[in-house]
Design a protein around this motif. Structure first.
Motif, PDB file in Angstrom:
ATOM      1  N   PRO A 185     -67.361   6.923 -51.557  1.00  0.00           N
ATOM      2  CA  PRO A 185     -67.499   8.230 -52.224  1.00  0.00           C
ATOM      3  C   PRO A 185     -66.884   8.252 -53.613  1.00  0.00           C
ATOM      4  O   PRO A 185     -67.288   9.053 -54.454  1.00  0.00           O
ATOM      5  CB  PRO A 185     -66.775   9.184 -51.264  1.00  0.00           C
ATOM      6  CG  PRO A 185     -65.855   8.317 -50.466  1.00  0.00           C
ATOM      7  CD  PRO A 185     -66.545   7.004 -50.332  1.00  0.00           C
ATOM      8  N   ILE A 186     -65.910   7.365 -53.871  1.00  0.00           N
ATOM      9  CA  ILE A 186     -65.270   7.375 -55.183  1.00  0.00           C
ATOM     10  C   ILE A 186     -66.073   6.568 -56.204  1.00  0.00           C
ATOM     11  O   ILE A 186     -65.722   6.523 -57.381  1.00  0.00           O
ATOM     12  CB  ILE A 186     -63.836   6.825 -55.101  1.00  0.00           C
ATOM     13  CG1 ILE A 186     -63.844   5.354 -54.637  1.00  0.00           C
ATOM     14  CG2 ILE A 186     -62.993   7.672 -54.177  1.00  0.00           C
ATOM     15  CD1 ILE A 186     -62.472   4.719 -54.652  1.00  0.00           C
ATOM     16  N   ALA A 187     -67.159   5.901 -55.760  1.00  0.00           N
ATOM     17  CA  ALA A 187     -67.990   5.154 -56.703  1.00  0.00           C
ATOM     18  C   ALA A 187     -68.775   6.096 -57.607  1.00  0.00           C
ATOM     19  O   ALA A 187     -69.043   5.786 -58.771  1.00  0.00           O
ATOM     20  CB  ALA A 187     -68.940   4.231 -55.948  1.00  0.00           C
ATOM     21  N   TRP A 188     -69.133   7.268 -57.069  1.00  0.00           N
ATOM     22  CA  TRP A 188     -69.960   8.203 -57.829  1.00  0.00           C
ATOM     23  C   TRP A 188     -69.108   9.038 -58.782  1.00  0.00           C
ATOM     24  O   TRP A 188     -67.916   9.221 -58.570  1.00  0.00           O
ATOM     25  CB  TRP A 188     -70.707   9.135 -56.881  1.00  0.00           C
ATOM     26  CG  TRP A 188     -71.557   8.431 -55.877  1.00  0.00           C
ATOM     27  CD1 TRP A 188     -71.184   8.029 -54.641  1.00  0.00           C
ATOM     28  CD2 TRP A 188     -72.916   8.043 -56.031  1.00  0.00           C
ATOM     29  NE1 TRP A 188     -72.226   7.419 -53.993  1.00  0.00           N
ATOM     30  CE2 TRP A 188     -73.321   7.410 -54.831  1.00  0.00           C
ATOM     31  CE3 TRP A 188     -73.851   8.160 -57.065  1.00  0.00           C
ATOM     32  CZ2 TRP A 188     -74.600   6.909 -54.642  1.00  0.00           C
ATOM     33  CZ3 TRP A 188     -75.135   7.652 -56.864  1.00  0.00           C
ATOM     34  CH2 TRP A 188     -75.495   7.040 -55.676  1.00  0.00           C
ATOM     35  N   MET A 189     -69.754   9.592 -59.794  1.00  0.00           N
ATOM     36  CA  MET A 189     -69.093  10.535 -60.699  1.00  0.00           C
ATOM     37  C   MET A 189     -69.289  11.940 -60.147  1.00  0.00           C
ATOM     38  O   MET A 189     -70.433  12.403 -60.028  1.00  0.00           O
ATOM     39  CB  MET A 189     -69.683  10.440 -62.110  1.00  0.00           C
ATOM     40  CG  MET A 189     -69.414   9.127 -62.811  1.00  0.00           C
ATOM     41  SD  MET A 189     -70.288   9.039 -64.376  1.00  0.00           S
ATOM     42  CE  MET A 189     -71.994   9.000 -63.830  1.00  0.00           C
ATOM     43  N   ASP A 190     -68.216  12.580 -59.807  1.00  0.00           N
ATOM     44  CA  ASP A 190     -68.305  13.921 -59.249  1.00  0.00           C
ATOM     45  C   ASP A 190     -69.018  14.865 -60.214  1.00  0.00           C
ATOM     46  O   ASP A 190     -68.672  14.946 -61.409  1.00  0.00           O
ATOM     47  CB  ASP A 190     -66.903  14.455 -58.935  1.00  0.00           C
ATOM     48  CG  ASP A 190     -66.267  13.725 -57.767  1.00  0.00           C
ATOM     49  OD1 ASP A 190     -67.016  13.148 -56.967  1.00  0.00           O
ATOM     50  OD2 ASP A 190     -65.017  13.701 -57.686  1.00  0.00           O
ATOM     51  N   ASP A 191     -70.011  15.570 -59.680  1.00  0.00           N
ATOM     52  CA  ASP A 191     -70.782  16.580 -60.390  1.00  0.00           C
ATOM     53  C   ASP A 191     -71.761  15.998 -61.402  1.00  0.00           C
ATOM     54  O   ASP A 191     -72.506  16.734 -62.055  1.00  0.00           O
ATOM     55  CB  ASP A 191     -69.848  17.582 -61.087  1.00  0.00           C
ATOM     56  CG  ASP A 191     -70.518  18.938 -61.260  1.00  0.00           C
ATOM     57  OD1 ASP A 191     -71.318  19.313 -60.384  1.00  0.00           O
ATOM     58  OD2 ASP A 191     -70.245  19.614 -62.271  1.00  0.00           O
ATOM     59  N   TYR A 192     -71.736  14.664 -61.580  1.00  0.00           N
ATOM     60  CA  TYR A 192     -72.689  14.026 -62.489  1.00  0.00           C
ATOM     61  C   TYR A 192     -73.372  12.851 -61.804  1.00  0.00           C
ATOM     62  O   TYR A 192     -73.719  11.854 -62.445  1.00  0.00           O
ATOM     63  CB  TYR A 192     -71.992  13.548 -63.762  1.00  0.00           C
ATOM     64  CG  TYR A 192     -71.571  14.675 -64.678  1.00  0.00           C
ATOM     65  CD1 TYR A 192     -72.465  15.248 -65.574  1.00  0.00           C
ATOM     66  CD2 TYR A 192     -70.282  15.191 -64.613  1.00  0.00           C
ATOM     67  CE1 TYR A 192     -72.088  16.287 -66.410  1.00  0.00           C
ATOM     68  CE2 TYR A 192     -69.886  16.227 -65.435  1.00  0.00           C
ATOM     69  CZ  TYR A 192     -70.791  16.779 -66.332  1.00  0.00           C
ATOM     70  OH  TYR A 192     -70.416  17.815 -67.146  1.00  0.00           O
ATOM     71  N   GLU A 193     -73.593  12.961 -60.507  1.00  0.00           N
ATOM     72  CA  GLU A 193     -74.258  11.887 -59.774  1.00  0.00           C
ATOM     73  C   GLU A 193     -75.687  11.732 -60.304  1.00  0.00           C
ATOM     74  O   GLU A 193     -76.364  12.721 -60.583  1.00  0.00           O
ATOM     75  CB  GLU A 193     -74.290  12.195 -58.279  1.00  0.00           C
ATOM     76  CG  GLU A 193     -72.914  12.426 -57.657  1.00  0.00           C
ATOM     77  CD  GLU A 193     -72.470  13.873 -57.725  1.00  0.00           C
ATOM     78  OE1 GLU A 193     -73.133  14.659 -58.438  1.00  0.00           O
ATOM     79  OE2 GLU A 193     -71.480  14.228 -57.063  1.00  0.00           O
ATOM     80  N   ALA A 194     -76.107  10.478 -60.420  1.00  0.00           N
ATOM     81  CA  ALA A 194     -77.446  10.234 -60.957  1.00  0.00           C
ATOM     82  C   ALA A 194     -78.084   9.039 -60.252  1.00  0.00           C
ATOM     83  O   ALA A 194     -77.439   8.001 -60.087  1.00  0.00           O
ATOM     84  CB  ALA A 194     -77.386   9.981 -62.460  1.00  0.00           C
ATOM     85  N   ILE A 195     -79.334   9.218 -59.831  1.00  0.00           N
ATOM     86  CA  ILE A 195     -80.154   8.140 -59.286  1.00  0.00           C
ATOM     87  C   ILE A 195     -81.475   8.174 -60.041  1.00  0.00           C
ATOM     88  O   ILE A 195     -82.178   9.200 -60.043  1.00  0.00           O
ATOM     89  CB  ILE A 195     -80.390   8.316 -57.775  1.00  0.00           C
ATOM     90  CG1 ILE A 195     -79.043   8.265 -57.026  1.00  0.00           C
ATOM     91  CG2 ILE A 195     -81.323   7.233 -57.251  1.00  0.00           C
ATOM     92  CD1 ILE A 195     -79.168   8.498 -55.541  1.00  0.00           C
TER      93      ILE A 195
END
Length: 904
Positions: A538-548
């Protein structure tokens, strides 16, 4: 061994998972590694003891004398062999599921063995070879035989069905029938130390040395290799080698981590501390059943999943920064980061070389290709990136968050910015240019999209989602409706049967959806029902700026805080197939009963299937532990307890579930590691307490029948007693009522008698008064007659008249006080004053009838005058009679005769 699917984009690093000494709770150094093929568990020879990893948790086993475990190996029977200082033996699971150590040291006759340290163990088809640097021991058929070595050696290596080692200062030897035979043509290796012997081609050997790089041995000929991999290993000291299932090689070094090479010697991957490895000194390597490499390091353990579909690019130096968007354009991969826009060739055969677009420095939010033009939404505005790498301003207002073409209005695009919505238009030359801002709308819009019905949706930076309708000229907002983002997400989850808490949902290619869970894991769904899950921290992603980002029809790019990963779409079906086969294992059931507890440990699915516990009523506090054997990435679990809760829990890395105060009954604990994966079950039963057992209910029935009979008997007794009591009460009540009625009757009779007495008294009084009046009248008549007589006599009337007058006087005298009147009076007096005369005569003797008559008149409280009239005497005569009566009654002088008679 079947390798998992491997992506061809080889310039991306494989998935790494590091385990520190804090994770496995032992010492830093891990000297040897192996995998038990019967359970899938990994074992490490650690300086503190034998480490066991079941895919979820670590456990440490200590040798009898707490020695360092230097070597570990497993055979096909599930035995785990270990060696240490003066100690060899094996570990085997007991009925409880825990490992128990069996020492083989007692089988060794060599008196110097306690000083030998076993650094290497090689299991064969029917033997196990234990080796120190000076001595070898062959364990076969329950016996340990010492094997003479050709001198001081390092390690024995197995290549196929053949076994080789180097004698220090000499060449190679092969173990044949318990003896070591010189391998011709290998004397050149005498000047170095051999640390790896691997298969090369069909019959050759690839030999890794400590400081001379790689050698090739084939058909009795030894040749030194001079390619990139050999030079790397010569420089950084090769320590371990491993042949991978796909023909590649993995080498661990003392100074610079691990490299992956192909048969030509090209370095495909270089993994060291800079790329995420915990330590650069590799002490051991092993290959698991899924083709992943495990590295025992001088500080920790690292798992390297080459077969894991996600391929990672890390930016340990922070050159690129954090990526926020990406796009493929003209065979280049463009990354928009917080440092600017970077590009590299895509795909590439080597390590990607990124180049900065000059002028793009700063925060990049969006990269979009419209009609062959690459537009960039930037903190400083919106820019065009030319094929030659130029940077052209399109709109200078700050904060271009997201630009999307409108399918319903060809030639127009809509952009969300920090302060509202901007409209772009394709000019006559085909270039996209800024047109105008939407008037009257100043909300910060992070994302814009258009659905299949032509409706425009906006994702607010803070307040959810808006649905808007623009005017025909695209200059104003005609209608705006706010809706929580979760409403659409929940509807989509229900339609695709997706459970758990979702952080974001992304739309992919051909109806695919990518669900980013709260725990960081990613679920990819396809319209045909395919579901593939990927465990991501879960800490790999940017909180509130998740992008795929869907790069093309082949790849998705996942933006992480420190790099990114590529997900190949063609491997989704293989991932799902593998996940359907992955079945979690319930490792332990702990039964807690107050301060006491016991546990059942399971190592295989078959052991679990044969376990059907029936627990006591008080054993209703249970703790389940579960794991995912052979899992490299951290597994996620969902569970439920049928009989208590029919709903699955959200997926979580938590590998333990506790239930307390379970009621008696039948239950089935179920756990799964993917939403559509296999389910592992453990049915069990909690017996009711003795007072709820069948015999107890029979006893309760008999007791109930007895109680019913007894209660019926008691009830009858009570009813009879009650009836008796009621009867007595009724009788008493009746008696009281009768007595009351009798008293009432007596009272009535008394009242009647009193009324009669009153009536008689009144009658007596009336009679007396009548007598008095009669006598009074007669006396008056007598007086008048006397007067008449006197007048007649004076006038000397005739004798006859005189005779008549005398006769009249005599008649009057006889009626003034006749005896008949007295009898009537006496009768009435006795009715009113009963027993008066009897009591008076009984107490006083000598009373005459006249005395009694006077006493009666006095009892009625008549005056002397009234008495005189009744007696036809004078008042003086009455007083005389009163005097004589007082004398006969012997009354004192002061006593009142009238009062005495009234009171008598």
């Amino acid at each position: 061994m079947n390798a998992a699917p491997t992506s061809r984009n080889l310039f991306f690093a494989p998935y790494l998972r590091n385990f520190s000494k804090q994770d496995y709770q032992a010492y830093n150094q891990n000297w040897s590694l192996c995998q038990d093929t019967t359970t899938g568990f990994l074992y490490a020879a650690n300086s503190r003891g034998l480490l066991e990893f079941d895919g979820t948790r670590w456990q440490t086993y200590r040798l009898p004398e707490q020695q360092i475990v230097r070597s570990v190996a497993s055979d096909q029977k599930g035995r785990i062999y270990t060696g240490g200082l003066g100690e060899i033996g094996y570990w085997q699971a007991t009925a409880t599921g825990l490992l128990r150590y069996h020492s083989l040291t007692r089988l060794i006759a060599n008196r110097l063995f306690p000083k030998e340290e076993i650094w290497n163990i090689v299991p064969g088809p029917d033997f196990v070879f234990f080796q120190s640097f000076s001595t070898g021991f062959l364990y076969q058929n329950g016996q340990v035989t010492e094997v003479r070595l050709p001198g001081n050696v390092l390690f024995l290596y197995q290549v196929g069905t053949r076994y080789y080692l180097q004698s220090i200062g000499k060449g190679l030897y092969e173990l044949v029938n318990g003896k070591f035979i010189t391998l011709p043509g290998t004397n050149e290796l005498a000047s170095t130390a051999v640390h790896s012997i691997l298969p090369y081609g069909t019959k050759g050997l690839l030999i890794g040395t400590r400081d001379h790089g790689l050698f090739q041995y084939e058909k009795g000929h030894l040749s030194r290799l001079n390619h990139a991999a050999s030079r790397f290993l010569q420089r950084y000291q090769c320590n371990k080698g491993l042949a991978l299932p796909d023909g590649r090689y993995a080498f661990g070094t003392i100074l610079n981590g691990i490299i992956i090479t192909d048969t030509t010697g090209a370095i495909l991957y270089s993994l060291n501390q800079r790329e995420g490895l915990q330590n650069n000194t590799v002490l051991s390597l092993t290959l698991d059943a899924k083709g992943s490499v495990w590295a025992g390091l001088d500080d920790g353990i690292t798992a390297i999943a080459f077969g894991y579909p996600l391929k990672y690019f890390t930016d340990p130096n922070g050159q690129l920064g954090t990526p926020y968007d990406a796009v493929l354009y003209n065979n280049r991969l463009y990354l928009g980061t917080n440092h600017g826009v970077y590009w590299c060739d895509f795909p590439t055969s080597g390590v990607p070389a990124y180049h900065l677009i000059e002028g793009s420095q700063g925060q990049v939010w969006d990269l979009t290709v419209l009609d062959g033009q690459l537009l960039c939404g930037h903190n400083a505005g919106t820019f065009r990136i030319t094929p030659a790498g130029g940077w052209e301003a399109v709109f200078t207002q700050a904060g271009g968050w997201n630009l999307r073409a409108l399918a319903s209005r060809p030639g127009f695009a809509l952009q969300g910015t920090y302060t509202g919505l901007g409209v772009y238009r394709r000019d006559a030359a085909g270039k996209w240019q800024f047109s105008h801002l939407i008037a009257g709308f100043s909300e910060p819009i992070r994302e814009v999209w258009e659905d299949s019905d032509g409706r425009i949706w906006l994702r607010h930076a803070h307040r959810g989602v808006y649905s808007i309708q623009l005017s025909a000229d695209l200059r104003t907002v005609n209608r705006l409706r706010w809706t929580p983002a979760s409403a659409q997400d929940e509807a989509l989850k229900r339609s695709l049967n997706v459970s758990g808490k979702i952080r974001r949902i992304f739309t992919g290619w051909q109806g695919e959806h990518l669900f980013l869970r709260q725990d960081g894991s990613l679920l990819v769904t396809q319209p045909n029902g395919l579901k593939a899950e990927f465990a991501i921290s879960p800490i790999a992603w940017m909180d509130d700026y998740e992008a795929i980002v869907p790069l093309d029809s082949t790849f998705y790019l996942l933006c992480f805080e420190k790099g990114y990963a590529l997900l190949p779409r063609q491997e989704l079906s293989a991932v799902q197939h593998q996940q359907l086969k992955n079945k979690p294992l319930i490792r332990q059931l702990a039964v807690i009963n107050g301060t006491q507890s016991r546990s059942y440990t399971f190592r295989t699915a078959s052991a679990l299937a044969s376990f059907l516990p029936v627990l006591k009523a008080k054993e209703n506090h249970l703790v389940f532990q579960f794991s995912q054997p052979e899992a490299i990435q951290e597994p996620l679990f969902s569970y439920r307890l049928i009989g208590l809760d029919e709903n699955w829990s959200d997926f979580s890395p938590l590998a333990e579930k506790e239930y307390a105060s379970l009621m008696p009954g039948s239950y089935e604990f179920q756990v799964r590691s993917t939403s559509d994966g296999s389910v592992t079950s453990l049915p069990f039963e909690i017996s009711p307490p003795w007072y709820q057992s069948l015999w107890a209910y029979v006893a309760y029935g008999l007791l109930g029948c007895g109680l019913v009979g007894l209660s019926f008997y008691v009830h009858r007794r009570q009813v009879a007693a009650h009836q008796t009591k009621v009867r007595q009460q009724m009788e008493q009540k009746l008696a009281r009522e009768q007595e009351r009625h009798r008293q009432q009757l007596i009272q009535v009779q008394k009242e009647k008698l009193e009324q009669d007495v009153i009536g008689k008294s009144e009658e007596l009084a009336n009679t007396t008064m009548n007598l008095i009046h009669k006598n009074d009248l007669l006396l008056k008549l007598k007086g008048e007659v006397e007067k008449l007589k006197d007048e007649v006599q004076q006038r000397q009337t005739i004798d006859q008249a005189t005779g008549h007058i005398n006769q009249l006087v005599k008649l009057i005298d006889s009626n003034i006080s006749s005896r008949q009147d007295w009898k009537v009076f006496e009768k009435n007096f006795n009715k009113v004053h009963e027993q008066f005369f009897k009591r008076l005569l009984s107490q006083y003797d000598g009373l005459t009838p006249d005395d009694l008559r006077l006493a009666a008149y006095l009892r009625m409280n008549l005056s002397s005058k009234e008495v005189a009239k009744l007696l036809n005497i004078t008042v003086r005569g009455v007083e005389l009679k009163r005097y004589r009566l007082r004398k006969r009654l012997d009354l004192p002088q002061e006593a009142n005769l009238n009062e005495f008679m009234m009171a008598f």
